[in-house]
Design an enzyme around this catalytic site. Sequence first.
Site, short mmCIF file in Angstrom:
data_model
loop_
_atom_site.label_atom_id
_atom_site.label_comp_id
_atom_site.label_asym_id
_atom_site.label_seq_id
_atom_site.Cartn_x
_atom_site.Cartn_y
_atom_site.Cartn_z
N GLU A 1 0.81 -1.23 0.00
CA GLU A 1 0.00 0.00 0.00
C GLU A 1 0.85 1.28 0.00
OE1 GLU A 1 -2.91 -0.39 -0.67
OE2 GLU A 1 -3.96 -1.90 0.49
N HIS B 1 -3.07 2.44 8.63
CA HIS B 1 -4.11 1.73 7.86
C HIS B 1 -4.36 0.38 8.51
CE1 HIS B 1 -6.35 -0.34 4.84
NE2 HIS B 1 -5.32 -1.07 4.43
N HIS C 1 -7.42 -3.05 9.26
CA HIS C 1 -8.61 -3.79 8.85
C HIS C 1 -9.46 -4.11 10.08
CE1 HIS C 1 -6.28 -5.44 5.08
NE2 HIS C 1 -6.43 -4.14 5.07
N TYR D 1 -19.61 13.20 19.68
CA TYR D 1 -18.77 14.39 19.51
C TYR D 1 -17.32 14.07 19.18
CZ TYR D 1 -16.84 13.73 24.22
OH TYR D 1 -16.20 13.24 25.32
N HIS E 1 -12.75 -2.75 2.46
CA HIS E 1 -11.31 -2.92 2.70
C HIS E 1 -10.92 -2.65 4.15
CE1 HIS E 1 -7.01 -2.21 0.99
NE2 HIS E 1 -6.95 -2.45 2.29
N TYR F 1 -6.75 20.09 22.12
CA TYR F 1 -6.98 18.94 22.99
C TYR F 1 -5.71 18.15 23.18
CZ TYR F 1 -9.03 14.54 24.64
OH TYR F 1 -9.35 13.42 25.35
#
Length: 216
Positions: free
Chosen positions: A75, A94, A96, A115, A157, A210
Amino acid sequence: MTDATKREAIVEAARSMNALGLNRGTAGNISARDGDAMLITPSGMPYATMTPAMIARMPLAGDGESEGPLAPSSEWRMHRDILRARADVQAVVHTHSIYATTLAALRREIPPVHYMIGIFRTSRIRCTDYAPFGTQALSDLAVEGLGRAHGVLLGNHGMIALGEGLDRAMWRAVELEALAQLYYLARIAGEPVLISEEEIENEITRFENYGLKSVK
């Protein structure tokens, strides 16, 4: 962070990704910006035995060339193109994960049911169409689906989470899976009540500052 510490952080994050249940086996991949290049997990390597030296280095201006003993993740195009398109992003995760991938299989975006969606700088986590893994078509869909956001679902995916650093990208990956689970369960129970777009925009602004802070 130095090259060495970035490599160590990627290995730690990859192992954490599986330990947290965000991923299984050798699926998923992680990258971090390193100047005009990126460091990315190798293809097909079990995270338990992966070492910092195995992390591949690839120029962001390149087209597949890499440095290191192992081939980069399949990827790599997706990681490269996201880092090219988003100067504000330093790391890409990334996975799954089950609930995010379930929604991706249903081609369902995640609306503002909580939120915490504000940490992704969007009111909706979009879901892309499907394209085969490792292709330029998938990379193009990912970049388009992200837009200004820090998270996206990839059709049939998985998911992508971005961060100003690797710790923030991992934080968002955890929260994206939690949002996916929340939305999935809420849909089973009934029709979730959504937070207004205006309120989410307010939350996005509040989340800009934050994080951990020293007591003054």
